[in-house]
Structure formats: C-alpha cells, structure tokens
Write a protein that holds these residues in place. Sequence first.
Motif, mmCIF file in Angstrom:
data_model
loop_
_atom_site.group_PDB
_atom_site.id
_atom_site.type_symbol
_atom_site.label_atom_id
_atom_site.label_comp_id
_atom_site.label_asym_id
_atom_site.label_seq_id
_atom_site.Cartn_x
_atom_site.Cartn_y
_atom_site.Cartn_z
ATOM 1 N N ASN A 347 0.812 -1.213 0.000
ATOM 2 C CA ASN A 347 0.000 0.000 0.000
ATOM 3 C C ASN A 347 0.848 1.266 0.000
ATOM 4 O O ASN A 347 0.329 2.367 0.185
ATOM 5 N N LYS A 348 2.151 1.076 -0.177
ATOM 6 C CA LYS A 348 3.102 2.203 -0.235
ATOM 7 C C LYS A 348 2.956 3.109 0.985
ATOM 8 O O LYS A 348 2.796 4.318 0.875
ATOM 9 N N ARG A 349 3.051 2.482 2.158
ATOM 10 C CA ARG A 349 2.909 3.218 3.406
ATOM 11 C C ARG A 349 4.123 2.981 4.291
ATOM 12 O O ARG A 349 4.566 1.847 4.463
ATOM 13 N N LEU A 350 4.655 4.057 4.818
ATOM 14 C CA LEU A 350 5.834 3.996 5.682
ATOM 15 C C LEU A 350 5.613 4.963 6.841
ATOM 16 O O LEU A 350 5.397 6.156 6.633
ATOM 17 N N SER A 351 5.619 4.428 8.050
ATOM 18 C CA SER A 351 5.421 5.254 9.245
ATOM 19 C C SER A 351 6.764 5.524 9.902
ATOM 20 O O SER A 351 7.548 4.603 10.145
ATOM 21 N N LEU A 352 7.025 6.803 10.176
ATOM 22 C CA LEU A 352 8.311 7.231 10.712
ATOM 23 C C LEU A 352 8.128 8.022 11.998
ATOM 24 O O LEU A 352 7.034 8.500 12.309
ATOM 25 N N SER A 353 9.224 8.159 12.708
ATOM 26 C CA SER A 353 9.192 8.934 13.960
ATOM 27 C C SER A 353 10.484 9.726 14.109
ATOM 28 O O SER A 353 11.567 9.218 13.823
ATOM 29 N N ILE A 354 10.319 10.993 14.535
ATOM 30 C CA ILE A 354 11.474 11.815 14.875
ATOM 31 C C ILE A 354 11.694 11.801 16.384
ATOM 32 O O ILE A 354 12.819 11.672 16.862
ATOM 33 N N LYS A 355 10.599 11.867 17.131
ATOM 34 C CA LYS A 355 10.716 11.959 18.586
ATOM 35 C C LYS A 355 11.281 10.672 19.202
ATOM 36 O O LYS A 355 11.853 10.707 20.295
ATOM 37 N N ALA A 356 11.167 9.537 18.466
ATOM 38 C CA ALA A 356 11.700 8.281 18.999
ATOM 39 C C ALA A 356 13.212 8.317 19.102
ATOM 40 O O ALA A 356 13.812 7.486 19.794
ATOM 41 N N LEU A 357 13.846 9.280 18.431
ATOM 42 C CA LEU A 357 15.302 9.395 18.464
ATOM 43 C C LEU A 357 15.784 10.474 19.428
ATOM 44 O O LEU A 357 16.980 10.740 19.505
ATOM 45 N N THR A 358 14.839 11.089 20.129
ATOM 46 C CA THR A 358 15.212 12.131 21.102
ATOM 47 C C THR A 358 14.777 11.706 22.499
ATOM 48 O O THR A 358 13.823 10.935 22.659
ATOM 49 N N GLU A 359 15.456 12.241 23.515
ATOM 50 C CA GLU A 359 15.128 11.886 24.897
ATOM 51 C C GLU A 359 13.914 12.670 25.365
ATOM 52 O O GLU A 359 13.760 13.851 25.074
ATOM 53 N N LYS A 360 13.071 11.989 26.101
ATOM 54 C CA LYS A 360 11.904 12.620 26.688
ATOM 55 C C LYS A 360 12.331 13.487 27.861
ATOM 56 O O LYS A 360 13.109 13.039 28.698
ATOM 57 N N PRO A 361 11.887 14.704 27.883
ATOM 58 C CA PRO A 361 12.267 15.579 29.010
ATOM 59 C C PRO A 361 11.950 14.920 30.354
ATOM 60 O O PRO A 361 10.860 14.368 30.556
ATOM 61 N N GLY A 362 12.922 14.969 31.252
ATOM 62 C CA GLY A 362 12.734 14.373 32.578
ATOM 63 C C GLY A 362 13.092 12.918 32.640
ATOM 64 O O GLY A 362 13.093 12.317 33.708
ATOM 65 N N GLU A 363 13.369 12.295 31.454
ATOM 66 C CA GLU A 363 13.728 10.876 31.460
ATOM 67 C C GLU A 363 14.975 10.679 30.609
ATOM 68 O O GLU A 363 14.997 9.971 29.613
ATOM 69 N N GLU A 364 16.036 11.380 30.998
ATOM 70 C CA GLU A 364 17.277 11.302 30.246
ATOM 71 C C GLU A 364 17.800 9.879 30.183
ATOM 72 O O GLU A 364 17.817 9.176 31.190
ATOM 73 N N GLY A 365 18.216 9.497 29.043
ATOM 74 C CA GLY A 365 18.794 8.162 28.837
ATOM 75 C C GLY A 365 17.765 7.109 28.559
ATOM 76 O O GLY A 365 18.093 5.977 28.276
#
Length: 403
Positions: A347-365
């Motif tokens: 179906n030519k569909r690709l789901s991506l994420s940018i936030k998955a590569l960044t740390e959540k504030p308050g939960e470093e690491g």
Amino acid sequence: MSEQDYSQSEMEKALNSVQEIKVGDVVKGEVLAIDDNQLVVGVQGAGVEGVVPLKELTADRNAKIEDQAQVGDVIELVVLSSLGHDKENGNYLLSRRRLEARKVWSDIEAKFKAGETLSVKVTEVVKGGLVVDAGVRGFIPASMVDDHYVDDLKSYVGQTMEVKIIEIEPSENRLILSRRELVKAEKEAKKAEIFAKLLPGDVVEGKVARLTNFGAFIDLGGIDGLVHISEIAHEHVNKPSDVLKVGEEVKVKVLNVDADKDRISLSIKALQPGPWDKIAEVAPVGATIEGTVKRLTTFGAFVEVAPGVEGLVHISQISHQHIATPNEVLKEGEVVQVKVLSEDPENKRLSLSIKALTEKPGEEGKEEEATPSDYEMPETSNGFSLGEMIGDALKKDSDDSDK
C-alpha cells in the motif's frame, strides 16, 4: 555475255548488295582493331568501317577499353553520324552506350505506362536533390526523397531504393522520380499491421525518435508511441532529455492503443523495479535513516527517505512537546533523522518517527517506545488514514504531562 560484261555485272550486284547506312540505324560491327582508345569495326552487310570511342562504349570514365571488347567480337551499335561520303570506304561514328540507353528508356517508358516502380541507386547529391542511376541518369527532387523534410541528403548516397516515375522525356534525357509516396504507403501499411497486433500489456522494443518537454516518442517500427514524462522513471524527471537520448534502444510496456486517434501510450518505468520493491532493504523497521522533509500538512510531515519513497511522520511522532502544527518544528527541504516504525510496501505506506530518536524531558537516557496506536490507522487508497488527510483525528501524545 562476255567476260568483261560478266565481271561488271557481278560488281554491280556486289555494290547493290551493300546495305546503305543512315544515322539512327542499329547495326552489328565486328571489332577489327583497337586503336587510340577507340574500336575500329567493320559494319556487317555494309562493307564499311566505323569507329566507337571509349566514351560511346560505357559511361564509366575510369573504364579501360581493353575490358570493353576484344578483336573479333561482334557488338550491336547505333549509327551516330557519318564521317565520310564514300559509300565503299566511308567511316561512321557508332555507339554502344547510346543504344543501351535507348533500350533502357524504352523499358522505363513501359513501366511508366504500367504504373510500375523503378529500382535505382543514388550516385550523388546535387543542388535541389539526388542524382540516381536507373540505367540512365535520373533525378529525385529533395522534396520527394522522403515523407518529411531532410536537411542533409548525403546519407542516401550509395543506397538502392524503389521510386515512382513522375516525368519522363527520353529526347531530353529527362527522368524525374519520387520516393515520397512509396514511403508514405509503406508506413501506412506498417502502421495498420502494428495496430492490428499490439495490445495493452505487451512489452516491445523501440527506438527513441523524438524528445519533447512532455515526453518521448518511441519508433515501434513504422509508428511512434508516446512515453509521457511521468512514465519515464519512478523518480521525478525534469526533462526527458535528462534521461533519454535520440536513437537509444528502449523496452516499453504498452499502456493503451487507440487506432482511431493513431495514439499508442507507452511506459518505461512500468518495466523497472519500483522504489517500494526494496523498501525492506532501504528502510527496515527499527532502523534510523536520513530523509528530507518534502511536505507539511496539518497532521504531520512527509519525509522522502529514498527516490520516490515518502514516509509519514505523524504530528504525534514529531516531538515530545505538544505542537499545534508540524511547521512549528519543521520546514520543507530540511534534512532530518527518522526511525522506521512500520512499513507496508503493497500500500506504499511507511510510518516514521522523529521523537523516537530524542530523549523525553525528565527521562534522560530513556528512549520512549512508540506504541502501535501511534501509527497504525485505517488506510485509504493513498496509504494513509482519512483522519490523517483531513486532520480530524489528531492523536494525543501518550504522555499527557507533556501537554
């Protein structure tokens, strides 16, 4: 009868038996000698001699007279003129070449009346057209060489071609010929044959005939088909000339055949691997890859990760912080790192994420794990959900504290 009377009578009979020769007569001459680049011949039945210069034996200026005839040969000739007035010893100018030309003209006239064509060889290019050898000199005007204008006629020299007789006048050595109508008829026949057997889905070979801003015309052997610019390649093509060259051999797939409009639609890209065919290699699930932001919508950002392959970074996957629209964080043309969440090549569909590569504030690491609910949505024909396209079903961030 006395002996003297008898001898005189025999002489008179011999003289009377000598054939009188006139200009234009066809005679037979026996080669008596070869002298000074000409033949000396005895005219049979006439008791006189004549000469045949080399130029009256052949039109070939490089020919050698020894190759044209030998002493003792009997050849057919036409009388051109008288070189003396003595019936017994006078000389005549004779020609074999012009006799042969006379026969050729006769044959050509017969073909002209019967509507037949001639096979001729192109010998040279002159101002206004082509000179050809039809046994006699013929001329094809430039406008009648082909069914279209030809800028340079030199490529025709040496070719043998069929032509139609347009005008003939032997007395003036005038022979006008044309190839144009025969070319048209031949192309029409080939066109009808191609349309009769060509079907959508067929794969055929052709040659690039012309390039335009909107596509490429492919010669299929008598008729041209069009590869629209959108059917040249899976990736975007600015100009057909960036990808194809005139004269190049290509394989094409037939998309549509319309004999009534003389149109054949073709595709090159339909025979090439699509950009989604190797998506599992280019963008495997879980991989971090680089892409370019191509479009921003109210529900997310479309990021190109390979030529012809765009994936969606849903608005909920752009940042850990709540954003109202993607352009608060991203801009078109920006290069970003994304993580592949899921892929659906069919179906030519690709789901991506940018936030998955960044740390959540308050939960470093600690990297936030994306859940299926973040990107699994009902699909439409273009591979994305209706909610994504109209912005009516924006998802909430999984962590309400980030709002």
